[in-house]
Write a protein that holds these residues in place. Structure first.
Motif, short mmCIF file in Angstrom:
data_model
loop_
_atom_site.label_atom_id
_atom_site.label_comp_id
_atom_site.label_asym_id
_atom_site.label_seq_id
_atom_site.Cartn_x
_atom_site.Cartn_y
_atom_site.Cartn_z
N UNK A 8 0.33 3.64 98.37
CA UNK A 8 1.13 3.12 97.27
C UNK A 8 1.36 4.17 96.18
N UNK A 9 0.31 4.89 95.82
CA UNK A 9 0.50 5.91 94.79
C UNK A 9 1.40 7.04 95.29
N UNK A 10 1.29 7.39 96.55
CA UNK A 10 2.20 8.41 97.12
C UNK A 10 3.65 7.92 97.07
N UNK A 11 3.84 6.63 97.35
CA UNK A 11 5.19 6.07 97.31
C UNK A 11 5.75 6.12 95.89
N UNK A 163 -3.24 9.35 91.75
CA UNK A 163 -2.57 10.49 92.40
C UNK A 163 -1.57 11.10 91.43
N UNK A 164 -1.30 12.39 91.59
CA UNK A 164 -0.38 13.08 90.70
C UNK A 164 0.40 14.13 91.47
N UNK A 168 -3.34 16.18 92.99
CA UNK A 168 -4.57 15.39 92.95
C UNK A 168 -4.37 14.04 93.62
N UNK A 169 -5.41 13.60 94.34
CA UNK A 169 -5.44 12.26 94.92
C UNK A 169 -6.89 11.87 95.13
N UNK A 170 -7.29 10.74 94.56
CA UNK A 170 -8.67 10.30 94.71
C UNK A 170 -8.86 8.88 94.23
N UNK A 171 -9.89 8.25 94.76
CA UNK A 171 -10.16 6.87 94.37
C UNK A 171 -11.61 6.49 94.62
N UNK A 172 -11.98 5.31 94.13
CA UNK A 172 -13.33 4.80 94.32
C UNK A 172 -13.33 3.30 94.05
#
Length: 448
Positions: A8-11, A163-164, A168-172
């Protein structure tokens, strides 16, 4: 059905680029919450919510705009991007906005080591109802408790992904289980109340419902017969239950956002004594099973332990990238954000140096004064530090608690108050703000 937040963040980023953004960052939060209230041994209210929230920030030159939505459909994602780009075109220039350079970004982190997500199954509504019922019964079982106003149990779980366009891309994930009881003693104008509440990331770390209910009842019964204290200048002991609020005023004044606006009573105090010598205030965002922990900040920078105050001396401001640029300083990796707002500096976990004395030792030391266990309202002048708050607690005479107190006001100046602190040794280590009871000499109390 759970959705893939990274997708979703990539979209969102792809849609922003297609709509004409120079740069963008996106955040997706998916969560579940469940809360149960009981009264008189019966279910009073049950609530459950599930949802997803998306946030997109776009940058065009030195202009930025933020949009959010709770709809993750492709059409909505495209509409969000188009709207954000249109809004950014009308925004004023901000020379300090901008994403992190790729070399600043967090690259390796271990979310498992932080233990922010309870692997145990989500509790059922009946499990939470049983816990709340047991806590209520434990409080109601005390003579003198006229009623239990509320007994509540809850659970929340959420996944976060950031994500940016800088790579950068990361989650928890994060969970929380809580239990609280509010009890009442007396009736009419003689009614007094108090509470006990506990929450943990891992449900296994919670005290038993009976322990929570008993503590609520004991605190409430101690408040019976509360009255106003005398007016005058006296020492005030902030109980560990509320002492973190006093340190919170220091943290707010050390925020780069306040300093950059010139609206901080600490704006000229960098490198100066703000706490007693020997006392430090340490931020550590990597403490396991603690609610404020996080592996990276909301701009993708790696979080790290730092001294906000060292040996009583203020060492630095709390900064994100934007406020750091305004103050010509590097970010301290303290950016936080929601889906509907851009990054702002915010602290994670902090620990104040403890003392060697117990709370009872400080009560004996203070002689005559006020032990504060709860506060209401606040009048804080952000530029001068002038301080006034409503309070209740217990009056101390000859080093012993003599009666409960309500309806009083305590006043002073934060800059003067904080350099006169005497800490106890009773801080609870599981909290995000580990702050012991704090004794402050010479505050003004307005009572009877």
């Amino acid at each position: 059905m759970p959705q893939d937040l990274a997708t979703l963040t990539d979209a969102l980023l792809s849609a922003a680029k297609s709509a004409g953004a120079d740069a963008a960052d996106a955040i997706a939060v998916q969560g579940t919450s469940l809360s149960i209230d009981v009264r008189g041994g019966a279910l009073e209210q049950a609530e459950r919510s599930e949802g997803i929230d998306l946030g997109l920030r776009v940058l065009i030159g030195q202009k930025a705009a933020v949009v959010s939505s709770s709809d993750a459909s492709p059409d909505t994602v495209a509409e969000m991007a188009a709207r954000a780009v249109a809004m950014a075109g009308e925004a004023p220039d901000d020379p300090c906005i901008g994403l992190a350079d790729p070399g600043q970004l967090a690259r390796d982190w271990d979310t498992d080591a932080l233990e922010l997500h309870d692997p145990a199954p989500e509790p059922s509504p009946s499990d939470l109802q049983e816990a709340a019922t047991r806590a209520e019964a434990a409080a109601q079982g005390f003579d003198g408790i006229s009623q239990v106003q509320s007994a509540s149990a809850g659970y929340a779980a959420r996944q976060v992904h950031l994500a940016a366009s800088n790579g950068f891309s990361g989650g928890y994930g994060r969970t929380d289980t809580g239990l609280s009881v509010v009890a009442i003693t007396g009736s009419g104008t003689d009614m007094e109340r108090d509470y006990a509440g506990e929450s943990r990331i891992h449900a296994a770390d919670l005290p038993t419902p009976e322990e929570v209910g008993i503590l609520a009842a004991e605190r409430t019964l101690a408040r019976a017969g509360a009255r106003k204290p005398p007016t005058g200048a006296f020492p005030v002991l902030y109980d560990e239950r509320i002492s973190s609020a006093l340190i919170g005023h220091l943290l707010a004044a050390a925020s780069g956002a306040s300093v950059a606006r010139g609206a901080s009573w600490l704006r000229d105090a960098l490198g100066a004594q703000v706490l007693p010598k020997g006392m430090s205030l340490i931020e550590d965002p990597h403490r396991p099973r603690v609610s404020g922990s996080r592996p990276f900040d909301a701009e993708g920078l790696p979080t790290a332990r730092r001294a906000i105050v060292d040996d009583g001396v203020l060492m630095g401001w709390t900064l994100d990238l934007g406020t750091g640029r305004k103050l010509d300083m590097p970010s301290t990796a303290n950016a936080a954000r929601g889906t509907s707002s851009g990054p702002q500096p915010s602290v994670t976990n902090v620990t104040l140096s403890p003392g060697t004395a117990s709370r009872d030792d400080l009560i004996a030391q203070m002689g005559t004064g006020l032990l504060v266990t709860s506060m209401i309202g606040a009048s804080i002048n952000p530029t001068t530090g002038d301080y006034s708050r409503g309070a209740s607690g217990f009056w101390v005479e000859n080093g012993e608690i003599t009666y409960a107190v309500n309806e009083c006001t305590i006043a002073g100046n934060l800059r003067d108050m904080l350099v006169r602190l005497t800490p106890a040794n009773d801080a609870r280590p599981h909290l995000s703000r580990v702050v012991p009871s704090l004794l402050v000499e010479g505050l003004t109390i307005a009572g009877s």
